[in-house]
Design a protein around this motif. Structure first.
Motif, mmCIF file in Angstrom:
data_model
loop_
_atom_site.group_PDB
_atom_site.id
_atom_site.type_symbol
_atom_site.label_atom_id
_atom_site.label_comp_id
_atom_site.label_asym_id
_atom_site.label_seq_id
_atom_site.Cartn_x
_atom_site.Cartn_y
_atom_site.Cartn_z
ATOM 1 N N THR A 4 0.834 -1.198 0.000
ATOM 2 C CA THR A 4 0.000 0.000 0.000
ATOM 3 C C THR A 4 0.875 1.257 0.000
ATOM 4 O OG1 THR A 4 -0.135 0.061 2.428
ATOM 5 C CG2 THR A 4 -1.831 -1.193 1.242
ATOM 6 N N THR A 5 0.222 2.384 -0.232
ATOM 7 C CA THR A 5 0.911 3.667 -0.262
ATOM 8 C C THR A 5 0.218 4.650 0.667
ATOM 9 O OG1 THR A 5 1.595 3.358 -2.565
ATOM 10 C CG2 THR A 5 1.643 5.607 -1.702
ATOM 11 N N ALA A 6 1.019 5.358 1.447
ATOM 12 C CA ALA A 6 0.518 6.457 2.276
ATOM 13 C C ALA A 6 1.115 7.756 1.750
ATOM 14 C CB ALA A 6 0.896 6.256 3.736
ATOM 15 N N VAL A 7 0.271 8.765 1.581
ATOM 16 C CA VAL A 7 0.725 10.071 1.115
ATOM 17 C C VAL A 7 0.640 11.059 2.266
ATOM 18 C CG1 VAL A 7 0.287 12.001 -0.448
ATOM 19 C CG2 VAL A 7 0.044 9.640 -1.265
ATOM 20 N N VAL A 8 1.726 11.789 2.498
ATOM 21 C CA VAL A 8 1.763 12.828 3.525
ATOM 22 C C VAL A 8 1.911 14.170 2.820
ATOM 23 C CG1 VAL A 8 3.083 13.805 5.439
ATOM 24 C CG2 VAL A 8 2.714 11.329 5.304
ATOM 25 N N ILE A 9 0.935 15.045 2.993
ATOM 26 C CA ILE A 9 0.971 16.374 2.395
ATOM 27 C C ILE A 9 1.392 17.366 3.470
ATOM 28 C CG2 ILE A 9 -0.334 18.153 1.203
ATOM 29 C CD1 ILE A 9 -2.244 15.979 0.224
ATOM 30 N N GLY A 10 2.560 17.963 3.283
ATOM 31 C CA GLY A 10 3.104 18.891 4.267
ATOM 32 C C GLY A 10 4.086 18.195 5.184
ATOM 33 N N ALA A 11 5.386 18.468 4.994
ATOM 34 C CA ALA A 11 6.425 17.788 5.786
ATOM 35 C C ALA A 11 6.992 18.700 6.856
ATOM 36 C CB ALA A 11 7.554 17.309 4.866
ATOM 37 N N GLY A 12 6.142 19.569 7.417
ATOM 38 C CA GLY A 12 6.580 20.511 8.431
ATOM 39 C C GLY A 12 6.483 19.950 9.834
ATOM 40 N N GLY A 13 6.026 20.778 10.776
ATOM 41 C CA GLY A 13 6.026 20.415 12.190
ATOM 42 C C GLY A 13 5.294 19.125 12.499
ATOM 43 N N THR B 116 4.103 1.012 9.889
ATOM 44 C CA THR B 116 3.509 0.355 8.723
ATOM 45 C C THR B 116 4.603 -0.053 7.735
ATOM 46 O OG1 THR B 116 3.249 2.184 7.147
ATOM 47 C CG2 THR B 116 1.657 2.069 8.946
ATOM 48 N N PRO B 117 4.287 -1.026 6.849
ATOM 49 C CA PRO B 117 5.203 -1.364 5.762
ATOM 50 C C PRO B 117 4.909 -0.577 4.484
ATOM 51 C CG PRO B 117 3.466 -2.986 5.851
ATOM 52 C CD PRO B 117 3.165 -1.979 6.943
ATOM 53 N N SER B 118 4.043 0.424 4.556
ATOM 54 C CA SER B 118 3.608 1.147 3.361
ATOM 55 C C SER B 118 4.729 1.970 2.744
ATOM 56 C CB SER B 118 2.447 2.095 3.711
ATOM 57 O OG SER B 118 1.294 1.383 4.030
ATOM 58 N N ARG B 119 4.628 2.164 1.441
ATOM 59 C CA ARG B 119 5.467 3.140 0.760
ATOM 60 C C ARG B 119 4.921 4.527 1.105
ATOM 61 N NH1 ARG B 119 5.471 2.417 -5.507
ATOM 62 N NH2 ARG B 119 3.276 2.387 -4.990
ATOM 63 N N ILE B 120 5.818 5.446 1.451
ATOM 64 C CA ILE B 120 5.412 6.782 1.888
ATOM 65 C C ILE B 120 5.826 7.796 0.833
ATOM 66 C CG2 ILE B 120 5.623 8.543 3.688
ATOM 67 C CD1 ILE B 120 6.577 6.134 5.523
ATOM 68 N N ILE B 121 4.845 8.561 0.358
ATOM 69 C CA ILE B 121 5.103 9.648 -0.585
ATOM 70 C C ILE B 121 4.840 10.965 0.138
ATOM 71 C CG2 ILE B 121 4.499 10.705 -2.785
ATOM 72 C CD1 ILE B 121 3.387 7.999 -3.678
ATOM 73 N N ALA B 122 5.834 11.838 0.168
ATOM 74 C CA ALA B 122 5.672 13.150 0.788
ATOM 75 C C ALA B 122 5.473 14.207 -0.293
ATOM 76 C CB ALA B 122 6.885 13.495 1.634
#
Length: 346
Positions: A172-181, A194-200
């Motif tokens: 699976t893929t998790a997307v994180v929008i905003g890599a700030g605080g 998680t074992p997910s692929r992370i896209i920032a």
């Protein structure tokens, strides 16, 4: 004592001299070694007059850790104990509070119960008065400066991510929008849990480099091509979960554009307070769930601090003295911080 206070809507905070509060029955006075500045503070400072019924002036700071300095009658805490402050205070008696979910207290609004720094005097001061000892959890041997942001910047993403963990399995893929605080902590939590692929996703290459440093597998610039670029990575499956730590309309639209069938969209960031996701049968893939969580539970704060003790979390902080705390808020407003601003009183 010194305190950084919210004086009037639309005005910058001020460093002022105020009286040290005495702890009455059932209350606890903390000596503050560290307090965190947050975009929620900036949101409140710049909100239109009348948007919040905060009694002003009010000491800022809803992220706080402290050392027990004095206790009122009936409190069973020893002076000198290091504690973290659980910020979303509730009535303590309703069904939600009984579950440790004071962030969703059923009576807080009508009883005018507000968090420290968000309606009640907060931690941006030499001392902080706590209304009830149940709002304190042991800090133990954690460094106050590097752990203070965990009370919000750790707890909030943890609470946001936790309900999606069962979906974030291998492939699976998790997307994180905003890599700030908050987002940089969210990336670390996703990488550890998680074992997910992370896209920032973020607006500058510098922010994306930071996201890769803390664990993102892939990074994509936030612009008109973001949805297409993320979809190139995820393919037809789309993202299983999208965590928007910004909350403006363009980022919410990105989240809805990259999520896949049966996926989760979690809107964490306040943005401008008016942005919204369009949801309907033809508006997104089938069975997408959209959530807008708030802060976290007391039990989850204990879990977050345990993860920090296990070395899972490393919050990036920039330190400011209480005298220089106004500069922390200036840089926060300018989005000129790599991680979290932490004010360290003398």
């Amino acid at each position: 004592m010194k305190a950084i206070q919210f004086i009037a809507p639309g005005q910058p905070p001020e460093l002022r001299e105020v009286d040290k509060p005495p702890p009455g029955p059932g209350r606890v006075l903390l000596k503050i070694p560290a307090a965190g500045a947050c975009h929620s503070d900036d949101f409140g400072l710049n909100a239109p007059a009348g948007a919040f019924s905060y009694p002003l002036p009010m000491t800022l700071g809803h992220e706080g850790v402290g050392i027990v300095a004095e206790v009122g009658s009936g409190v069973r805490l020893s002076e000198g104990t290091a504690v973290a402050v659980y910020g979303p205070w509730g009535c303590g008696a309703c069904y939600r509070c009984a579950q440790g979910q004071e962030n969703y207290c059923l009576n807080a609004a009508e009883m005018s119960i507000t968090p420290p720094g968000l309606g009640t005097d907060g931690a941006m001061a030499d001392y902080l008065l706590i209304d009830n000892a149940r709002h304190l959890v042991p800090l133990g041997d954690l460094d106050p400066v590097t752990s203070v942001a965990l009370t919000d910047a750790g707890l909030t993403p943890y609470h946001a991510i936790k309900p999606s963990l069962a979906k974030l399995v291998g492939g699976t893929t998790a997307v994180v929008i905003g890599a700030g605080g908050l987002g940089h902590v969210g990336i670390q939590l996703l990488r550890a849990l998680t074992p997910s692929r992370i896209i920032a996703v973020d607006v500058t290459e510098e922010k994306l480099a930071f996201a890769r440093e803390v664990g993102a597998h892939e990074t994509v610039l936030s612009n008109a091509d973001t949805v297409a670029e993320v979809r190139k990575i995820t393919g037809k499956q789309g993202a299983t979960a999208v965590f928007d730590f910004v909350g403006y309309q363009p980022t919410i639209d990105i989240a809805m554009g990259v999520v896949g069938v049966l996926g989760d969209v979690v809107i964490v960031g306040l943005g401008d307070g008016v942005a919204a996701a369009k949801v309907g049968f033809f508006s997104q893939p089938y069975e997408v769930s959209v959530r807008s969580p708030y802060w976290g539970t007391r039990g989850e704060l204990i879990e977050v601090l345990d993860l920090a003790r296990d070395g899972v979390l490393d919050v990036e902080v920039e330190r400011f003295s209480l005298d220089d705390g106004l500069e922390a808020y200036r840089r926060l407003a300018a989005n000129d911080l790599r991680g979290r601003a932490v004010v360290v009183p003398d």
